[in-house]
Scaffold this motif. Structure first.
Motif, PDB file in Angstrom:
ATOM      1  N   ILE B  55      46.802  39.655  29.946  1.00 45.88           N
ATOM      2  CA  ILE B  55      45.718  39.989  30.694  1.00 45.88           C
ATOM      3  C   ILE B  55      45.500  38.686  31.415  1.00 45.88           C
ATOM      4  O   ILE B  55      45.171  38.591  32.570  1.00 45.88           O
ATOM      5  CB  ILE B  55      44.726  40.053  29.948  1.00 45.88           C
ATOM      6  N   GLU B  56      45.730  37.364  31.063  1.00 44.67           N
ATOM      7  CA  GLU B  56      45.647  36.181  31.594  1.00 44.67           C
ATOM      8  C   GLU B  56      46.648  36.089  32.893  1.00 44.67           C
ATOM      9  O   GLU B  56      46.041  35.764  34.226  1.00 44.67           O
ATOM     10  CB  GLU B  56      45.643  34.903  30.758  1.00 44.67           C
ATOM     11  N   ASP B  57      47.604  36.633  32.786  1.00 43.64           N
ATOM     12  CA  ASP B  57      48.539  36.534  33.842  1.00 43.64           C
ATOM     13  C   ASP B  57      48.254  37.423  35.135  1.00 43.64           C
ATOM     14  O   ASP B  57      48.135  37.063  36.018  1.00 43.64           O
ATOM     15  CB  ASP B  57      49.913  36.947  33.291  1.00 43.64           C
ATOM     16  N   TYR B  58      47.804  38.608  34.436  1.00 45.60           N
ATOM     17  CA  TYR B  58      47.304  39.478  35.427  1.00 45.60           C
ATOM     18  C   TYR B  58      46.004  39.063  36.347  1.00 45.60           C
ATOM     19  O   TYR B  58      45.927  39.268  37.557  1.00 45.60           O
ATOM     20  CB  TYR B  58      46.820  40.879  34.736  1.00 45.60           C
ATOM     21  N   LEU B  59      45.055  38.471  35.542  1.00 45.45           N
ATOM     22  CA  LEU B  59      43.933  37.889  36.263  1.00 45.45           C
ATOM     23  C   LEU B  59      44.304  36.726  37.241  1.00 45.45           C
ATOM     24  O   LEU B  59      43.589  36.694  38.300  1.00 45.45           O
ATOM     25  CB  LEU B  59      42.751  37.632  35.355  1.00 45.45           C
ATOM     26  N   ALA B  60      45.131  35.866  36.743  1.00 44.95           N
ATOM     27  CA  ALA B  60      45.580  34.824  37.520  1.00 44.95           C
ATOM     28  C   ALA B  60      46.068  35.141  38.971  1.00 44.95           C
ATOM     29  O   ALA B  60      45.887  34.678  39.814  1.00 44.95           O
ATOM     30  CB  ALA B  60      46.203  33.729  36.621  1.00 44.95           C
ATOM     31  N   LYS B  61      46.788  36.151  38.603  1.00 44.10           N
ATOM     32  CA  LYS B  61      47.857  36.585  39.659  1.00 44.10           C
ATOM     33  C   LYS B  61      47.139  37.193  40.454  1.00 44.10           C
ATOM     34  O   LYS B  61      47.412  37.577  42.053  1.00 44.10           O
ATOM     35  CB  LYS B  61      49.136  37.037  39.686  1.00 44.10           C
ATOM     36  N   THR B  62      45.901  38.226  40.357  1.00 44.74           N
ATOM     37  CA  THR B  62      45.543  39.063  41.287  1.00 44.74           C
ATOM     38  C   THR B  62      44.069  38.670  41.596  1.00 44.74           C
ATOM     39  O   THR B  62      43.408  39.210  42.545  1.00 44.74           O
ATOM     40  CB  THR B  62      45.503  40.521  40.661  1.00 44.74           C
ATOM     41  N   ALA B  63      43.465  37.863  40.777  1.00 47.93           N
ATOM     42  CA  ALA B  63      41.988  37.258  41.100  1.00 47.93           C
ATOM     43  C   ALA B  63      41.176  38.640  41.318  1.00 47.93           C
ATOM     44  O   ALA B  63      40.302  38.334  42.277  1.00 47.93           O
ATOM     45  CB  ALA B  63      42.208  36.294  42.375  1.00 47.93           C
ATOM     46  N   THR B  64      41.058  39.295  40.304  1.00 43.98           N
ATOM     47  CA  THR B  64      40.347  40.545  40.342  1.00 43.98           C
ATOM     48  C   THR B  64      38.976  40.068  39.611  1.00 43.98           C
ATOM     49  O   THR B  64      38.863  39.221  38.808  1.00 43.98           O
ATOM     50  CB  THR B  64      40.812  41.869  39.463  1.00 43.98           C
ATOM     51  N   GLY B  65      37.829  40.672  39.956  1.00 45.71           N
ATOM     52  CA  GLY B  65      36.482  40.601  39.160  1.00 45.71           C
ATOM     53  C   GLY B  65      36.384  41.296  37.929  1.00 45.71           C
ATOM     54  O   GLY B  65      37.425  42.114  37.491  1.00 45.71           O
ATOM     55  N   ARG B  66      35.220  41.461  37.470  1.00 48.25           N
ATOM     56  CA  ARG B  66      35.138  42.130  36.109  1.00 48.25           C
ATOM     57  C   ARG B  66      34.716  43.421  36.369  1.00 48.25           C
ATOM     58  O   ARG B  66      34.333  43.923  37.543  1.00 48.25           O
ATOM     59  CB  ARG B  66      33.787  41.505  35.427  1.00 48.25           C
ATOM     60  N   CYS B  67      35.137  44.483  35.582  1.00 50.08           N
ATOM     61  CA  CYS B  67      35.077  45.911  36.099  1.00 50.08           C
ATOM     62  C   CYS B  67      33.674  46.415  35.674  1.00 50.08           C
ATOM     63  O   CYS B  67      33.123  45.938  34.652  1.00 50.08           O
ATOM     64  CB  CYS B  67      36.084  46.866  35.151  1.00 50.08           C
ATOM     65  N   LEU B  68      32.994  47.044  36.366  1.00 53.35           N
ATOM     66  CA  LEU B  68      31.890  47.371  36.259  1.00 53.35           C
ATOM     67  C   LEU B  68      31.784  48.988  35.689  1.00 53.35           C
ATOM     68  O   LEU B  68      30.653  49.590  35.214  1.00 53.35           O
ATOM     69  CB  LEU B  68      30.948  47.567  37.293  1.00 53.35           C
ATOM     70  N   ASP B  69      32.824  49.698  35.684  1.00 54.60           N
ATOM     71  CA  ASP B  69      32.823  51.077  35.264  1.00 54.60           C
ATOM     72  C   ASP B  69      34.102  51.422  34.872  1.00 54.60           C
ATOM     73  O   ASP B  69      35.283  50.607  35.431  1.00 54.60           O
ATOM     74  CB  ASP B  69      32.334  52.147  36.103  1.00 54.60           C
TER      75      ASP B  69
END
Lengths: 217, 178
Positions: B55-69
């Motif tokens: 998950i860290e790899d995914y977040l670091a590489k895509t720079a997505t924000g928190r999901c709200l739904d």
């Protein structure tokens, strides 16, 4: 354009990584005659300058050596007490070396876990709901930039106030963390990061930022 | 952020390498455990441990924000499938309450060269994917259940992975994020 250091704090608030980068070393050596014209005092296991700033010796600097012999705590390496040596007229003229105090690992761990509640308090103090915690903390000699990932890991960079491109640098550090720390099968989560590849790659990135002011990814 | 999508897939490897490595792993586990169900359980655990790091790899590489739904979450997992497995599953079969959905994969790279022998028909060969999804979502404070509904290895037309939202892990949300 200087970056002073990088810190990573885990989800639970423990310091899992720190790197001192490019902290200019300040050391002054000077020969003194009796009586000593600066006031020294002993505090926190260090002999430091209390009053009487001159010739590059600043208030707060720590006594590092006497006549080339290193000082640890308030003792010289041969077992003599520093304060007694400095009071004895026969020891003069004497050569004293002062320098900026270095943080010990324990102090770093302590400060890192201190930042954790500050960050949380900031988000609660906020007049707006759903505020983030501290992202930038500015002082007259440095800026602390903090980036918290969605999983709660905090990346912090201490840098010069005018250093640009820290936002991108923080993201880049996150990438390095996810690549070289987390993909290392022998690294367990929440533990201190002791991965050589991570260190070397981080240093490369820091140098690049300092040289050009930006990251070209 | 200045990060473009161009950087996301820098290092590509042949999917057969993944298929073969994973196959070797499962084959070894089938040998090591007496019980097929144990193997499925271990694969899920393995996936979970991968997920909490991935998950860290995914977040670091895509720079997505928190999901709200959950729809948002589904979209992001879909893009993660593309990033890590090179396939784009369809998101379908939403439950009326909107708390359950499925990923439908018409091709599944990790089962591409695989046939299940009769004696281990009960094996949930792709259970690792369920584990990865569960582990990754847990790190971003979403508690989900994840299981395989249809499996091409068992004669179904598609592989269907079902995800059910259980709750948000409120107390695990980091300060300054909630």
């Amino acid at each position: 354009m200087v970056i002073y250091g990088v810190y990573i704090v885990s989800k639970s608030g423990g310091l899992i990584f720190n790197l001192d980068h490019n902290v200019p070393k300040i050391e002054t050596e000077k020969t003194f005659s009796y009586p000593l014209d600066i006031k020294l005092h002993y505090e926190n296991k260090r002999v430091s300058v209390e009053f009487g700033q001159r010739d590059g010796i600043h208030v707060g600097h720590v006594l590092q050596a006497i006549n080339g012999m290193p000082v640890s705590g308030r003792q010289l390496d041969d077992g003599r007490d520093v304060m007694e040596v400095l009071q004895n007229k026969e020891n003069f003229p004497i050569n004293l070396q002062f320098g900026r105090p270095k943080m010990t690992t324990n102090e770093k761990i302590f400060l890192a876990s201190m930042f954790y509640p500050l960050f949380a308090i900031a988000s609660q103090l906020s007049p707006e709901p759903k505020s983030s915690g501290i992202e930038v903390l500015e002082a007259d000699t440095f800026k602390l930039h903090c980036f918290q990932t969605l999983t709660g890991v905090k990346m912090m960079v201490l840098a010069d106030r005018i250093q640009a491109g820290i936002d991108i640098l923080l993201r880049r550090i996150y990438e390095l963390y996810s690549d070289y720390a987390l993909k290392n099968p022998f690294y367990s989560l929440e533990m201190p990061i002791r991965c050589e590849l991570f260190d070397t790659n981080l240093k490369l990135v820091l140098e690049q930022v300092e040289k050009t002011g930006t990251l070209t990814v | 952020m200045s990060r473009s999508t161009a950087r996301i897939d820098v290092k590509k490897v042949n999917s057969e390498l993944v298929t073969l490595t994973y196959g070797a792993l499962v084959a070894q586990m089938v040998k090591d455990f007496d019980n097929v169900d144990d193997v499925s359980k271990q694969l899920e655990r393995l996936g979970y441990n991968m997920g909490i790091r991935l998950i860290e790899d995914y977040l670091a590489k895509t720079a997505t924000g928190r999901c709200l739904d959950l729809k948002d979450t589904a979209d992001k997992i879909q893009s993660a499938f593309r990033m890590y497995l090179g396939v784009q599953p369809n998101v379908a079969n939403w439950s009326p309450a909107g708390d359950e959905f499925s990923f439908i994969l018409d091709t599944n790279p990790i089962t591409e060269l695989v046939e299940l022998p009769e004696e281990i028909k009960g094996l949930k060969y792709c259970n690792i994917i369920c584990g990865v999804i569960r582990g990754a979502l847990e790190m971003v404070q979403l508690d989900v259940q994840c299981w395989i509904v249809q499996d091409q290895l068992k004669g179904d037309a598609n592989t269907e992975i079902r995800v059910k939202f259980i709750r948000r892990l409120e107390d695990a949300i980091p300060a300054g994020e909630d």
